[in-house]
Design a protein around this motif. Sequence first.
Motif, short mmCIF file in Angstrom:
data_model
loop_
_atom_site.label_atom_id
_atom_site.label_comp_id
_atom_site.label_asym_id
_atom_site.label_seq_id
_atom_site.Cartn_x
_atom_site.Cartn_y
_atom_site.Cartn_z
N GLN A 97 0.78 -1.16 -0.02
CA GLN A 97 0.11 -0.16 0.11
C GLN A 97 0.92 1.25 0.08
O GLN A 97 1.81 1.37 0.80
CB GLN A 97 -1.00 0.17 1.27
CG GLN A 97 -1.69 1.32 1.49
CD GLN A 97 -2.74 1.24 0.62
OE1 GLN A 97 -3.71 0.34 0.36
NE2 GLN A 97 -3.20 2.55 0.18
N LEU A 98 0.60 2.01 -1.02
CA LEU A 98 1.57 3.37 -0.97
C LEU A 98 0.77 4.41 -0.45
O LEU A 98 -0.43 4.48 -0.36
CB LEU A 98 1.70 3.78 -2.25
CG LEU A 98 2.35 2.70 -3.33
CD1 LEU A 98 2.85 3.36 -4.62
CD2 LEU A 98 3.82 2.33 -2.71
N THR A 99 1.49 5.47 -0.17
CA THR A 99 0.80 6.68 0.43
C THR A 99 0.23 7.44 -0.50
O THR A 99 0.41 7.05 -1.53
CB THR A 99 1.74 7.58 1.51
OG1 THR A 99 2.90 8.05 0.34
CG2 THR A 99 2.64 6.83 2.49
N GLU A 100 -0.81 8.33 -0.13
CA GLU A 100 -1.50 9.25 -1.05
C GLU A 100 -0.49 10.12 -1.92
O GLU A 100 -1.00 10.34 -2.99
CB GLU A 100 -2.65 10.04 -0.14
CG GLU A 100 -3.64 9.50 0.49
CD GLU A 100 -4.67 8.54 -0.49
OE1 GLU A 100 -4.71 8.92 -1.69
OE2 GLU A 100 -4.93 7.42 -0.14
N ASP A 101 0.41 10.73 -1.33
CA ASP A 101 1.17 11.60 -2.01
C ASP A 101 2.38 10.95 -2.91
O ASP A 101 3.34 11.60 -3.29
CB ASP A 101 1.92 12.69 -0.98
CG ASP A 101 2.64 11.95 0.14
OD1 ASP A 101 2.58 10.84 0.35
OD2 ASP A 101 3.50 12.94 0.57
N SER A 102 2.44 9.54 -2.94
CA SER A 102 3.44 8.91 -3.42
C SER A 102 3.43 8.75 -5.07
O SER A 102 2.06 8.93 -5.58
CB SER A 102 3.44 7.39 -2.86
OG SER A 102 4.24 6.57 -3.65
N ALA A 103 4.41 8.41 -5.65
CA ALA A 103 4.23 8.44 -7.17
C ALA A 103 3.82 6.97 -7.57
O ALA A 103 3.94 5.96 -6.78
CB ALA A 103 5.49 8.67 -7.83
N ASP A 104 3.13 6.89 -8.51
CA ASP A 104 2.73 5.58 -8.85
C ASP A 104 3.93 4.61 -9.52
O ASP A 104 4.80 4.91 -9.79
CB ASP A 104 1.56 5.41 -10.12
CG ASP A 104 0.31 6.24 -9.64
OD1 ASP A 104 0.15 5.94 -8.27
OD2 ASP A 104 -0.51 6.76 -10.42
N ILE A 105 3.69 3.41 -9.55
CA ILE A 105 4.68 2.39 -9.99
C ILE A 105 4.40 2.23 -11.44
O ILE A 105 3.50 1.77 -11.85
CB ILE A 105 4.80 1.21 -9.17
CG1 ILE A 105 5.09 1.37 -7.62
CG2 ILE A 105 5.68 0.15 -9.90
CD1 ILE A 105 4.87 0.26 -6.87
N GLU A 106 5.73 2.51 -12.21
CA GLU A 106 5.42 2.65 -13.73
C GLU A 106 5.28 1.17 -14.33
O GLU A 106 4.74 1.34 -15.47
CB GLU A 106 6.84 3.31 -14.22
CG GLU A 106 7.00 4.82 -13.87
CD GLU A 106 7.61 4.92 -12.48
OE1 GLU A 106 8.26 3.98 -12.01
OE2 GLU A 106 7.39 5.97 -11.93
N ILE A 107 5.85 0.12 -13.86
CA ILE A 107 5.55 -1.12 -14.59
C ILE A 107 4.14 -1.56 -14.79
O ILE A 107 4.04 -2.33 -15.71
CB ILE A 107 6.42 -2.13 -13.88
CG1 ILE A 107 6.05 -2.50 -12.44
CG2 ILE A 107 7.72 -1.99 -13.82
CD1 ILE A 107 6.52 -3.91 -11.87
N PHE A 108 3.04 -0.88 -14.02
CA PHE A 108 1.72 -1.25 -14.28
C PHE A 108 1.23 -0.33 -15.07
O PHE A 108 -0.02 -0.50 -15.23
CB PHE A 108 1.19 -0.96 -12.82
CG PHE A 108 1.60 -2.35 -11.83
CD1 PHE A 108 1.04 -3.60 -11.98
CD2 PHE A 108 2.63 -2.17 -10.81
CE1 PHE A 108 1.28 -4.72 -11.23
CE2 PHE A 108 2.92 -3.20 -10.07
CZ PHE A 108 2.07 -4.43 -10.25
N GLU A 109 1.69 0.63 -15.81
CA GLU A 109 1.05 1.70 -16.64
C GLU A 109 0.65 1.11 -17.96
O GLU A 109 1.52 0.04 -18.30
CB GLU A 109 2.03 2.84 -16.97
CG GLU A 109 2.37 3.65 -15.60
CD GLU A 109 1.27 4.37 -14.88
OE1 GLU A 109 0.40 4.83 -15.91
OE2 GLU A 109 1.31 4.57 -13.88
N GLY A 110 -0.35 1.36 -18.30
CA GLY A 110 -0.98 0.77 -19.79
C GLY A 110 -1.48 -0.78 -19.74
O GLY A 110 -1.87 -1.08 -20.67
N LEU A 111 -1.49 -1.15 -18.54
CA LEU A 111 -2.17 -2.61 -18.30
C LEU A 111 -3.71 -2.50 -18.27
O LEU A 111 -4.14 -1.76 -17.74
CB LEU A 111 -1.58 -3.40 -17.21
CG LEU A 111 0.15 -3.57 -17.54
CD1 LEU A 111 0.46 -4.43 -15.90
CD2 LEU A 111 0.13 -4.62 -18.55
#
Length: 101
Positions: free
Chosen positions: A87-101
């Motif tokens: 679980q990431l915090t609200e102000d955290s950046a997203d993880i890029e490997i899951f982009e576009g899935l």
Amino acid sequence: MANIQYYDVILKPVVTEKSMGLMADKKYTFYVHTEATKSQIKEAVEKMFQGTKVKSVNTMNLDGKKKRARGSFQYGTTAKQKKAIVQLTEDSADIEIFEGL
């Protein structure tokens, strides 16, 4: 306990319907090393993916499935696995490997 480096902790992401649904809540699912602790998983995610801040880590140990050899009555099991939901915090950046899935 084995000496595990942070780049050996995360093995691969889990890509299922349920794990993709959890991404809306900033929860990401990974298969991790079977001897990795929650603090090691947190450190690995924060070091491997820049700009991420981990709020919590939930882990589960998965037993191997029972298998039978073809044409015989010999039984065995597949390898055990460990899964982690990060679980990431609200102000955290997203993880890029899951982009576009």
